[in-house]
Each structure stands twice: as structure tokens, then as C-alpha cells.
Design a protein around this motif. Structure first.
Motif, PDB file in Angstrom:
ATOM      1  N   GLU A 236     -19.750 -15.486  66.834  1.00 57.25           N
ATOM      2  CA  GLU A 236     -18.467 -15.372  66.155  1.00 57.25           C
ATOM      3  C   GLU A 236     -17.738 -16.713  66.030  1.00 57.25           C
ATOM      4  O   GLU A 236     -17.324 -17.097  64.951  1.00 57.25           O
ATOM      5  CB  GLU A 236     -17.584 -14.362  66.879  1.00 57.25           C
ATOM      6  N   ASN A 237     -17.574 -17.428  67.124  1.00 59.40           N
ATOM      7  CA  ASN A 237     -16.836 -18.695  67.093  1.00 59.40           C
ATOM      8  C   ASN A 237     -17.680 -19.891  67.515  1.00 59.40           C
ATOM      9  O   ASN A 237     -17.150 -20.909  67.948  1.00 59.40           O
ATOM     10  CB  ASN A 237     -15.598 -18.622  67.993  1.00 59.40           C
ATOM     11  N   PHE A 238     -19.005 -19.754  67.387  1.00 60.92           N
ATOM     12  CA  PHE A 238     -19.885 -20.814  67.858  1.00 60.92           C
ATOM     13  C   PHE A 238     -21.148 -20.853  67.008  1.00 60.92           C
ATOM     14  O   PHE A 238     -21.681 -19.816  66.642  1.00 60.92           O
ATOM     15  CB  PHE A 238     -20.256 -20.579  69.322  1.00 60.92           C
ATOM     16  N   GLN A 239     -21.598 -22.073  66.713  1.00 60.86           N
ATOM     17  CA  GLN A 239     -22.866 -22.241  66.005  1.00 60.86           C
ATOM     18  C   GLN A 239     -23.613 -23.406  66.630  1.00 60.86           C
ATOM     19  O   GLN A 239     -23.036 -24.456  66.913  1.00 60.86           O
ATOM     20  CB  GLN A 239     -22.641 -22.525  64.522  1.00 60.86           C
ATOM     21  N   PHE A 240     -24.905 -23.216  66.875  1.00 58.24           N
ATOM     22  CA  PHE A 240     -25.762 -24.259  67.427  1.00 58.24           C
ATOM     23  C   PHE A 240     -26.960 -24.426  66.512  1.00 58.24           C
ATOM     24  O   PHE A 240     -27.552 -23.443  66.073  1.00 58.24           O
ATOM     25  CB  PHE A 240     -26.245 -23.870  68.831  1.00 58.24           C
ATOM     26  N   ASP A 241     -27.310 -25.674  66.212  1.00 57.87           N
ATOM     27  CA  ASP A 241     -28.529 -25.891  65.447  1.00 57.87           C
ATOM     28  C   ASP A 241     -29.187 -27.215  65.802  1.00 57.87           C
ATOM     29  O   ASP A 241     -28.602 -28.075  66.452  1.00 57.87           O
ATOM     30  CB  ASP A 241     -28.314 -25.760  63.938  1.00 57.87           C
ATOM     31  N   ILE A 242     -30.444 -27.314  65.389  1.00 58.26           N
ATOM     32  CA  ILE A 242     -31.236 -28.520  65.599  1.00 58.26           C
ATOM     33  C   ILE A 242     -31.495 -29.130  64.233  1.00 58.26           C
ATOM     34  O   ILE A 242     -31.959 -28.448  63.316  1.00 58.26           O
ATOM     35  CB  ILE A 242     -32.551 -28.198  66.319  1.00 58.26           C
ATOM     36  N   GLN A 243     -31.158 -30.414  64.102  1.00 61.40           N
ATOM     37  CA  GLN A 243     -31.271 -31.140  62.840  1.00 61.40           C
ATOM     38  C   GLN A 243     -32.251 -32.303  62.994  1.00 61.40           C
ATOM     39  O   GLN A 243     -32.507 -32.767  64.106  1.00 61.40           O
ATOM     40  CB  GLN A 243     -29.908 -31.725  62.444  1.00 61.40           C
ATOM     41  N   ALA A 244     -32.757 -32.774  61.866  1.00 60.34           N
ATOM     42  CA  ALA A 244     -33.569 -33.988  61.827  1.00 60.34           C
ATOM     43  C   ALA A 244     -33.079 -34.823  60.652  1.00 60.34           C
ATOM     44  O   ALA A 244     -32.915 -34.310  59.544  1.00 60.34           O
ATOM     45  CB  ALA A 244     -35.043 -33.653  61.676  1.00 60.34           C
TER      46      ALA A 244
ATOM     47  N   PHE B 222     -18.381 -30.289  67.820  1.00 59.16           N
ATOM     48  CA  PHE B 222     -17.279 -30.595  66.921  1.00 59.16           C
ATOM     49  C   PHE B 222     -16.774 -29.331  66.239  1.00 59.16           C
ATOM     50  O   PHE B 222     -17.393 -28.283  66.295  1.00 59.16           O
ATOM     51  CB  PHE B 222     -17.715 -31.618  65.866  1.00 59.16           C
ATOM     52  N   SER B 223     -15.632 -29.468  65.592  1.00 56.46           N
ATOM     53  CA  SER B 223     -15.051 -28.409  64.779  1.00 56.46           C
ATOM     54  C   SER B 223     -14.755 -29.007  63.417  1.00 56.46           C
ATOM     55  O   SER B 223     -14.166 -30.081  63.326  1.00 56.46           O
ATOM     56  CB  SER B 223     -13.765 -27.891  65.415  1.00 56.46           C
ATOM     57  N   ILE B 224     -15.187 -28.343  62.342  1.00 57.86           N
ATOM     58  CA  ILE B 224     -14.940 -28.892  61.012  1.00 57.86           C
ATOM     59  C   ILE B 224     -13.955 -28.057  60.204  1.00 57.86           C
ATOM     60  O   ILE B 224     -13.561 -28.443  59.125  1.00 57.86           O
ATOM     61  CB  ILE B 224     -16.244 -29.062  60.199  1.00 57.86           C
ATOM     62  N   GLU B 225     -13.575 -26.933  60.746  1.00 57.95           N
ATOM     63  CA  GLU B 225     -12.641 -26.068  60.038  1.00 57.95           C
ATOM     64  C   GLU B 225     -11.287 -26.134  60.734  1.00 57.95           C
ATOM     65  O   GLU B 225     -11.177 -25.805  61.907  1.00 57.95           O
ATOM     66  CB  GLU B 225     -13.167 -24.641  59.998  1.00 57.95           C
ATOM     67  N   GLU B 226     -10.273 -26.572  60.005  1.00 61.80           N
ATOM     68  CA  GLU B 226      -8.943 -26.667  60.582  1.00 61.80           C
ATOM     69  C   GLU B 226      -8.380 -25.280  60.891  1.00 61.80           C
ATOM     70  O   GLU B 226      -8.696 -24.303  60.232  1.00 61.80           O
ATOM     71  CB  GLU B 226      -8.002 -27.389  59.616  1.00 61.80           C
ATOM     72  N   ASN B 227      -7.546 -25.239  61.898  1.00 61.48           N
ATOM     73  CA  ASN B 227      -6.834 -24.021  62.296  1.00 61.48           C
ATOM     74  C   ASN B 227      -7.758 -22.884  62.704  1.00 61.48           C
ATOM     75  O   ASN B 227      -7.413 -21.714  62.549  1.00 61.48           O
ATOM     76  CB  ASN B 227      -5.881 -23.561  61.182  1.00 61.48           C
ATOM     77  N   THR B 228      -8.956 -23.237  63.181  1.00 59.77           N
ATOM     78  CA  THR B 228      -9.844 -22.217  63.753  1.00 59.77           C
ATOM     79  C   THR B 228     -10.349 -22.739  65.073  1.00 59.77           C
ATOM     80  O   THR B 228     -10.275 -23.925  65.362  1.00 59.77           O
ATOM     81  CB  THR B 228     -11.056 -21.910  62.838  1.00 59.77           C
ATOM     82  N   ASP B 229     -10.876 -21.851  65.877  1.00 61.85           N
ATOM     83  CA  ASP B 229     -11.463 -22.281  67.136  1.00 61.85           C
ATOM     84  C   ASP B 229     -12.988 -22.202  67.070  1.00 61.85           C
ATOM     85  O   ASP B 229     -13.662 -22.112  68.086  1.00 61.85           O
ATOM     86  CB  ASP B 229     -10.913 -21.465  68.301  1.00 61.85           C
ATOM     87  N   LYS B 230     -13.548 -22.262  65.848  1.00 63.06           N
ATOM     88  CA  LYS B 230     -14.996 -22.246  65.689  1.00 63.06           C
ATOM     89  C   LYS B 230     -15.572 -23.604  66.089  1.00 63.06           C
ATOM     90  O   LYS B 230     -15.141 -24.636  65.592  1.00 63.06           O
ATOM     91  CB  LYS B 230     -15.400 -21.917  64.256  1.00 63.06           C
TER      92      LYS B 230
END
Length: 125
Positions: A11-19, A85-93
Motif C-alpha cells: 500500500e505505502n511501499f514499493q521495492f525494486d531492483i534496477q540496472a 525515497f519518496s517522489i509523491e508529495e503529500n503522501t507517505d508512500k
């Protein structure tokens, strides 16, 4: 977001692996950057999500071909960056990301993909 990506979403969290890749031209001392948002002028290294059953090395070579049309090979791993990090203002995502950054060398130019390497999207600096 593709379902094949190595990504966990709650809901308020996303994790990913990038290259990501640094494609460096030794002759001009320039690297290739992607422009993610023309309005804000955000520039990033070409790259993207690692997919299931794919190594980070396979992912960076695939992403570079998809985004620039350039076939590349890996010279070496430069960095492993963990960010929260958080990229959306006014959210706790919150986003947490692990990014493998590779130094790449151009192997050949491919006509298999239409190049998006225009000044609008990808450019050397």
C-alpha cells in the motif's frame, strides 16, 4: 509497471531492483543520459527494472538496446546503490530501490529497434 519486473508493491511501499548503464565515449569524454521529464529537465542513466529470471547484467544490456538502439557489452560493475525515497508529495508512500550501475561499451548499432536516441529523449553529455 510490468508484472515480470522484480518488484514488490504494498500500500505505502514499493521495492525494486534496477540496472543502469554508463555508456561512455572515450574519444569525446561524453556519456549517454535519458531525459525522463522534459518539463523538469530530469536526466538519468538509461536502464530499468530487472525482470524475473534475469541477471542485472542481462537487464542493463536489454534496457540499453530498448532505450537507445545500441548493442553494448559490460566492461565492469561501477556501483551498487541502495536508495530510499519518496517522489509523491503529500503522501507517505516510500520507495526502496537497489540499482546495479555498469560501465558499458558499445558493440554495434542495431536497426532491430527504432532508435529513441533523439535529442528529446537520449543525448550525450
Amino acid at each position: 509497471m510490468e508484472t515480470n519486473d522484480l518488484r514488490m508493491v504494498e500500500e505505502n511501499f514499493q521495492f525494486d531492483i534496477q540496472a543502469s548503464g554508463i555508456l561512455w565515449n572515450e574519444e569525446t569524454d561524453a556519456i549517454l543520459l535519458s531525459r525522463e521529464n522534459n518539463e523538469q529537465g530530469i536526466q538519468v542513466l538509461p536502464g530499468g527494472a530487472v525482470k524475473r529470471f534475469e541477471t542485472s547484467q542481462q537487464a542493463v544490456v536489454r534496457e540499453m538496446l530498448e532505450e537507445t538502439g545500441y548493442e553494448t557489452k559490460i566492461v565492469r560493475l561501477l556501483a551498487l546503490i541502495e536508495s530510499t525515497f519518496s517522489i509523491e508529495e503529500n503522501t507517505d508512500k516510500t520507495y526502496q530501490q537497489i540499482n546495479f550501475v555498469y560501465l558499458l561499451k558499445r558493440v554495434a548499432h542495431s536497426d532491430r529497434h527504432k532508435i529513441v536516441a533523439s535529442e528529446e529523449k537520449v543525448r550525450p553529455i
